[in-house]
Design a protein around this motif. Structure first.
Motif, mmCIF file in Angstrom:
data_model
loop_
_atom_site.group_PDB
_atom_site.id
_atom_site.type_symbol
_atom_site.label_atom_id
_atom_site.label_comp_id
_atom_site.label_asym_id
_atom_site.label_seq_id
_atom_site.Cartn_x
_atom_site.Cartn_y
_atom_site.Cartn_z
ATOM 1 N N PRO A 1 0.889 -1.138 -0.031
ATOM 2 C CA PRO A 1 -0.125 0.091 -0.083
ATOM 3 C C PRO A 1 0.893 1.361 0.014
ATOM 4 O O PRO A 1 2.106 1.036 0.425
ATOM 5 C CB PRO A 1 -0.751 -0.197 1.419
ATOM 6 N N ASN A 2 0.100 2.328 -0.328
ATOM 7 C CA ASN A 2 0.968 3.624 -0.429
ATOM 8 C C ASN A 2 2.250 3.898 -1.202
ATOM 9 O O ASN A 2 3.139 4.653 -0.840
ATOM 10 C CB ASN A 2 1.106 3.999 1.185
ATOM 11 N N SER A 3 2.251 2.901 -2.294
ATOM 12 C CA SER A 3 3.413 3.148 -3.282
ATOM 13 C C SER A 3 3.540 4.548 -3.611
ATOM 14 O O SER A 3 2.243 5.084 -3.761
ATOM 15 C CB SER A 3 3.455 1.805 -4.229
ATOM 16 N N LEU A 4 4.646 4.799 -4.400
ATOM 17 C CA LEU A 4 4.586 6.207 -4.935
ATOM 18 C C LEU A 4 3.847 6.419 -6.221
ATOM 19 O O LEU A 4 2.863 7.287 -6.292
ATOM 20 C CB LEU A 4 6.152 6.455 -5.402
ATOM 21 N N GLY A 5 3.533 5.253 -6.983
ATOM 22 C CA GLY A 5 2.346 5.201 -7.951
ATOM 23 C C GLY A 5 1.300 5.591 -7.560
ATOM 24 O O GLY A 5 0.427 6.242 -8.306
ATOM 25 N N LYS A 6 0.779 4.805 -6.450
ATOM 26 C CA LYS A 6 -0.774 4.933 -5.972
ATOM 27 C C LYS A 6 -0.775 6.269 -5.273
ATOM 28 O O LYS A 6 -2.010 6.862 -5.471
ATOM 29 C CB LYS A 6 -0.792 3.806 -5.061
ATOM 30 N N ILE A 7 0.053 6.683 -4.699
ATOM 31 C CA ILE A 7 -0.096 8.038 -4.229
ATOM 32 C C ILE A 7 -0.265 8.907 -5.286
ATOM 33 O O ILE A 7 -1.237 10.031 -5.398
ATOM 34 C CB ILE A 7 1.137 8.397 -3.380
ATOM 35 N N LEU A 8 0.729 8.818 -6.408
ATOM 36 C CA LEU A 8 0.461 9.922 -7.232
ATOM 37 C C LEU A 8 -0.802 9.777 -8.263
ATOM 38 O O LEU A 8 -1.502 10.578 -8.650
ATOM 39 C CB LEU A 8 1.769 9.826 -8.448
ATOM 40 N N LEU A 9 -1.340 8.526 -8.438
ATOM 41 C CA LEU A 9 -2.571 8.174 -9.186
ATOM 42 C C LEU A 9 -3.615 8.647 -8.104
ATOM 43 O O LEU A 9 -4.621 9.103 -8.803
ATOM 44 C CB LEU A 9 -2.712 6.618 -9.421
ATOM 45 N N GLY A 10 -3.573 8.554 -6.977
ATOM 46 C CA GLY A 10 -4.709 9.006 -6.207
ATOM 47 C C GLY A 10 -4.981 10.610 -6.166
ATOM 48 O O GLY A 10 -5.939 10.900 -5.833
ATOM 49 N N ALA A 11 -3.757 10.993 -6.260
ATOM 50 C CA ALA A 11 -3.684 12.635 -6.246
ATOM 51 C C ALA A 11 -4.484 13.146 -7.612
ATOM 52 O O ALA A 11 -5.235 14.440 -7.560
ATOM 53 C CB ALA A 11 -2.580 13.184 -6.130
ATOM 54 N N VAL A 12 -4.551 12.529 -8.685
ATOM 55 C CA VAL A 12 -5.007 13.075 -9.912
ATOM 56 C C VAL A 12 -6.194 12.248 -10.390
ATOM 57 O O VAL A 12 -6.732 12.634 -11.275
ATOM 58 C CB VAL A 12 -3.784 13.025 -10.918
ATOM 59 N N GLY A 13 -6.188 11.084 -9.953
ATOM 60 C CA GLY A 13 -7.194 10.191 -10.632
ATOM 61 C C GLY A 13 -8.510 10.089 -9.903
ATOM 62 O O GLY A 13 -8.875 11.086 -9.144
ATOM 63 N N GLN A 14 -9.488 9.371 -10.389
ATOM 64 C CA GLN A 14 -10.704 9.178 -9.770
ATOM 65 C C GLN A 14 -11.208 8.455 -8.472
ATOM 66 O O GLN A 14 -11.922 8.630 -7.733
ATOM 67 C CB GLN A 14 -11.850 8.769 -10.791
ATOM 68 N N LEU A 15 -10.063 7.416 -8.341
ATOM 69 C CA LEU A 15 -10.062 6.767 -7.015
ATOM 70 C C LEU A 15 -9.190 7.349 -5.986
ATOM 71 O O LEU A 15 -7.939 7.540 -6.060
ATOM 72 C CB LEU A 15 -9.793 5.258 -7.206
ATOM 73 N N PRO A 16 -9.420 7.522 -4.799
ATOM 74 C CA PRO A 16 -8.621 8.062 -3.599
ATOM 75 C C PRO A 16 -7.786 6.903 -3.096
ATOM 76 O O PRO A 16 -7.934 5.815 -3.407
ATOM 77 C CB PRO A 16 -9.914 8.163 -2.648
ATOM 78 N N ALA B 1 -9.902 13.424 2.962
ATOM 79 C CA ALA B 1 -11.120 13.345 3.503
ATOM 80 C C ALA B 1 -12.264 13.962 2.581
ATOM 81 O O ALA B 1 -13.248 13.369 2.291
ATOM 82 C CB ALA B 1 -11.241 13.881 4.803
ATOM 83 N N SER B 2 -11.790 15.056 1.844
ATOM 84 C CA SER B 2 -12.762 15.781 1.052
ATOM 85 C C SER B 2 -12.871 15.079 -0.503
ATOM 86 O O SER B 2 -13.758 15.099 -0.937
ATOM 87 C CB SER B 2 -11.942 17.067 0.385
ATOM 88 N N GLN B 3 -11.512 14.483 -0.825
ATOM 89 C CA GLN B 3 -11.884 13.496 -2.010
ATOM 90 C C GLN B 3 -12.636 12.228 -1.745
ATOM 91 O O GLN B 3 -13.283 11.980 -2.535
ATOM 92 C CB GLN B 3 -10.270 13.109 -2.378
ATOM 93 N N LEU B 4 -12.344 11.778 -0.731
ATOM 94 C CA LEU B 4 -13.119 10.503 -0.275
ATOM 95 C C LEU B 4 -14.628 10.681 -0.076
ATOM 96 O O LEU B 4 -15.488 9.793 -0.301
ATOM 97 C CB LEU B 4 -12.484 9.762 0.912
ATOM 98 N N ALA B 5 -15.029 11.821 0.772
ATOM 99 C CA ALA B 5 -16.311 12.258 0.747
ATOM 100 C C ALA B 5 -16.878 12.204 -0.601
ATOM 101 O O ALA B 5 -18.158 11.779 -0.734
ATOM 102 C CB ALA B 5 -16.378 13.365 1.420
ATOM 103 N N ALA B 6 -16.400 13.023 -1.344
ATOM 104 C CA ALA B 6 -16.870 13.090 -2.886
ATOM 105 C C ALA B 6 -17.119 11.612 -3.195
ATOM 106 O O ALA B 6 -18.344 11.229 -4.078
ATOM 107 C CB ALA B 6 -16.279 13.916 -3.711
ATOM 108 N N PHE B 7 -16.075 10.786 -3.297
ATOM 109 C CA PHE B 7 -16.121 9.505 -3.813
ATOM 110 C C PHE B 7 -17.540 8.600 -3.106
ATOM 111 O O PHE B 7 -18.128 8.065 -3.788
ATOM 112 C CB PHE B 7 -14.691 8.660 -3.857
ATOM 113 N N GLU B 8 -17.604 8.742 -1.773
ATOM 114 C CA GLU B 8 -18.480 8.054 -1.030
ATOM 115 C C GLU B 8 -20.053 8.499 -1.622
ATOM 116 O O GLU B 8 -20.760 7.603 -1.703
ATOM 117 C CB GLU B 8 -18.293 8.280 0.411
#
Length: 432
Positions: free
Chosen positions: A80-95, A177-184
């Motif tokens: 978990p929390n690999s650099l690739g996932k962190i970057l993708l989470g920052a710009v993609g649709q999935l938190p 939290a803001s990104q996850l709330a929108a996803f929820e």
């Protein structure tokens, strides 16, 4: 009825609240359905991959769940929390917290399991697995999709952001939290129904979408298993204040570190014969360091928590960050041990202050509550009796299981116009 139980992690050993809920839910669902359990491996197991339908041995730690399930399938989880996932989470649709559980290997395995199983329903344990919704919704026989919310995850992150150890982590938690709330909010309508651990959490979901099919299904406790474990010594002989919880859970670790460092010395000065015992798996360096404080012991993983209740004067719950509801409170009450908790720690449970537990507004008030409990035997006896009656009448897993069965029958009837199974009509008369 055929149910796929899809969880973020294996539910054995039973050393965390989410695992306990998953284990007992599978146990209760197996009373009226054929259940397949699919999850990532728990990091504590590390015993390789299982295959559906009996290809290969079941790891010893999973044998208990295999005994009550049709099939057990677990996959290794990527780091978990690999650099690739962190970057993708920052710009993609999935938190990020969803990406950590979204892998190509699990997509392939889920597709295979769905094809072979032809399930009537899929119960998804938490929003962490919502990255698989497109695959679940595309299943050929269109099973009912239920999401079980162990917490409102975005709320937990908001609370953490206010108590983060430094401003940078607080800002990061607030943004996530803001990104996850929108996803929820987005995924709410993609499930057929939602389960929550409390009426409070159910109300939060309904506030977002009033037309949701949402049901509160409490956390529970095996009352018989804990009965009497808090009665091994007379109240006047008890010397232990216990804190129970998984120490790799940040709210637990933060709570006990702050309580021990800021408040325990004053309690110990007033009651030098008392000992603070921190019980729970995977304590980090900060938690382990508490063992250097006067009359503090940190046990790490224990095979059974019940002996620690045997000479406990109280179970303390000094949480400042929380979500859902606390199974550790239910276990203490079932064991006959009074609970002293903050309001946030007791959140989600129907506890009345001074009737079922001592509930304080702040962590600072816990010291006075503990000393009052020690000085007032009548108060202690009242809390023990009413607390045990509460869990026996509302929170035993058999009662929770009946609630879950009724929800499944209702959803099945609404969709197909027939009962899920004849056996489901007399569940209360059937042994677990």
């Amino acid at each position: 009825m055929r149910i796929l139980y899809f969880a973020p992690r294996a539910c054995w050993p039973l050393d965390a609240g989410a695992k306990l809920r998953n284990w007992h839910f599978v146990r209760q669902l197996s009373r009226f359905a054929r259940v397949t359990y699919l999850s990532f491996e728990d990091g504590a197991l590390g015993e390789g991959r299982l295959r559906m339908g009996g290809f290969g041995p079941v790891p010893p730690a999973m044998r208990e769940i295999a005994q009550i399930s049709d099939h057990v399938v677990t996959l290794a989880r990527e780091r978990p929390n690999s650099l690739g996932k962190i970057l993708l989470g920052a710009v993609g649709q999935l938190p990020l917290v969803v990406l950590n559980y979204t892998t190509n290997a699990m997509r392939q395995e889920l597709a295979r399991v769905l094809e072979q199983g032809q399930f009537d329903a899929v119960q998804v344990e938490s929003v962490h697995l919502a990255g698989y919704l497109p695959l679940l919704r595309a299943a050929r026989n269109r099973p009912l999709l239920l999401c079980d919310w162990h917490n409102i995850e975005s709320e937990v992150l908001v609370r953490y952001s206010k108590h983060a150890p430094d401003p940078l982590r607080g800002l990061a938690a607030s943004a996530l939290a803001s990104q996850l709330a929108a996803f929820e909010r987005k995924v709410l309508e993609q499930f057929d129904a939602h389960l929550t651990v409390s009426e409070r959490d159910r109300a939060q979901l309904l506030a977002l979408r009033p037309d949701l099919r949402a049901f509160a299904v409490d956390n529970g406790v095996d009352v018989d298993a804990f009965a009497g474990s808090g009665h091994a010594s007379e109240p006047a002989q008890r010397r232990r204040v216990v804190f129970v919880g998984s120490m790799d859970c940040l709210p637990n670790a933060q709570a006990i570190v702050a309580f021990a460092r800021d408040h325990w010395l004053a309690i110990h000065a007033a009651r030098p014969e008392w000992r603070l015992t921190v019980v729970g798996r995977s304590p980090g360096p900060e938690v382990r360091a508490l063992g250097a404080l006067p009359a503090v012991e940190v046990t790490g993983t224990v095979p059974d928590v019940r002996p620690y209740y045997a000479d406990a004067i109280a179970s303390v719950v000094p949480l400042r960050i929380a979500g859902g509801s606390r199974l550790k409170i239910l276990e203490a009450l079932a064991a006959g041990v009074p609970v002293v908790s903050t309001q946030l720690g007791a959140e989600g449970l129907t506890l009345r202050d001074r009737e079922h537990a001592l509930v304080t507004r702040t962590v600072e008030e816990l010291r006075g509550a503990l000393l009052e409990l020690d000085a007032d035997p009548a108060l202690r006896a009242r809390l023990v009796a009413s607390g045990r009656a509460l869990v026996q009448n509302r929170y035993d897993w058999s009662i929770v299981g009946d609630t879950l069965a009724r929800i499944y029958r209702q959803l099945h009837q609404q969709r197909f116009g027939v009962l899920a199974s004849p056996a489901a009509e007399s569940l209360s008369a059937r042994p677990c």
